[in-house]
Design an enzyme around this catalytic site. Structure first.
Site, PDB file in Angstrom:
ATOM      1  CE  LYS A   8       0.958   1.328   4.378  1.00  0.00           C
ATOM      2  NZ  LYS A   8       1.755   2.563   4.656  1.00  0.00           N
ATOM      3  CG  ASP A 146       0.101  -0.855   8.418  1.00  0.00           C
ATOM      4  OD1 ASP A 146       0.374  -1.831   9.144  1.00  0.00           O
ATOM      5  OD2 ASP A 146       0.904  -0.375   7.597  1.00  0.00           O
TER       6      ASP A 146
END
Length: 279
Positions: A8, A146
């Site tokens: 990401k 995350d």
């Protein structure tokens, strides 16, 4: 079964405040990209010698790792921690784990978190464990700030320590994407130590609604100013991406990787490039 955990990037990153627990509240937008590892689990195979690859024999699993070398004890790998987390709640057969590492670590790309989250999903699907996405997100958050993002793996506005997620509509697939990882490691602890938290004047949730061509004027990563002072060679990467025609370029997370969005492929790729293509 096999899956392909993807990296990401952070679209903007605002350090909002210091928490009593020592962590920081932040605001950022997580966006999945196409750089991927490969993760496979198969029934325990006694014919595979433990000397092969980097396997670690235990009562419950063996871990084989190739690609980018990951130093340290296999028990500390987030993939193994994900297995142990679910194995404490559900019965899981003995398995061999194979991880091909392509996403660089210490780069602000969430590769380890992606591996952990995809492991949770892979175990849930392979052994019909019955967890919902919300239940997997809850468990993923225990593995890393995350990790929960990678359960649904869709663009999201993240707050808290990165674990409070709100899905957003955002499609950058029509842009050409270049990712650069220099041979520089920026310790996350040091990056945070050099930042003064403050509440942003405009939320990133609103900024990402603007045309990408305007992001340069509105969107920032709070880590950049302090990291650039200590590692001026990193600042040069961002400058080069803009010189090559990027409509927006930024450091991801606390670095040291950089990305740029282009309307057409740059003629000269920047030094240190590791991945390019449509996002």
């Amino acid at each position: 079964m096999i899956c392909f955990p993807n990296a990401k990037i952070n679209l903007g990153l605002d350090i909002v405040s210091k928490r009593p627990d020592g962590y920081h509240n932040l605001e950022t937008v997580f966006y999945p990209i196409g750089l991927k590892d490969a993760l496979e689990i198969v029934p325990f195979d006694n014919s595979v010698a433990c000397a092969d690859l980097q396997s670690v024999p235990t009562e419950d699993y063996r871990f084989f790792q190739t690609g980018i070398e990951i130093l340290g004890n296999a028990d500390d790998n987030l993939v193994v921690k994900a297995l142990k987390l679910l194995a404490a709640e559900k019965e899981i057969p003995h398995i061999d784990i194979h991880l091909l590492k392509k996403i660089p670590f210490g780069a602000g790309l969430g590769g380890g978190s992606a591996d952990a989250a995809f492991m949770l999903r892979l175990l849930n699907e392979t052994f019909s464990l019955g967890y919902s996405d919300a239940e997997l997100e809850n468990r993923a958050a225990k593995l890393g700030a995350d990790c929960a993002f990678f359960i649904k793996n869709k663009p999201a506005f993240a707050t808290g320590i990165g674990n409070e997620l709100e899905e957003i509509e955002l499609d950058l697939s029509h842009y050409f994407f270049v990712l650069v990882k220099p041979d520089i490691f920026v310790p996350t602890k040091d990056a945070y130590a050099m930042v003064s938290p403050q509440t942003p004047q405009t939320s990133l949730k609103e900024i990402v609604k603007k045309p990408v061509s305007e992001w340069k004027e509105w969107m920032k990563n709070d880590f950049e100013s302090s990291v650039f002072k200590k590692y001026p060679e990193i600042c040069r990467i961002k400058e080069e991406l803009y010189e090559l025609g990027a409509v927006y370029a930024s450091m991801s997370g606390s670095g040291s990787s950089f990305y740029g969005f282009f309307e057409k492929p740059p003629l000269t790729p920047p030094q240190g490039e590791i991945w390019r293509g449509t996002i």
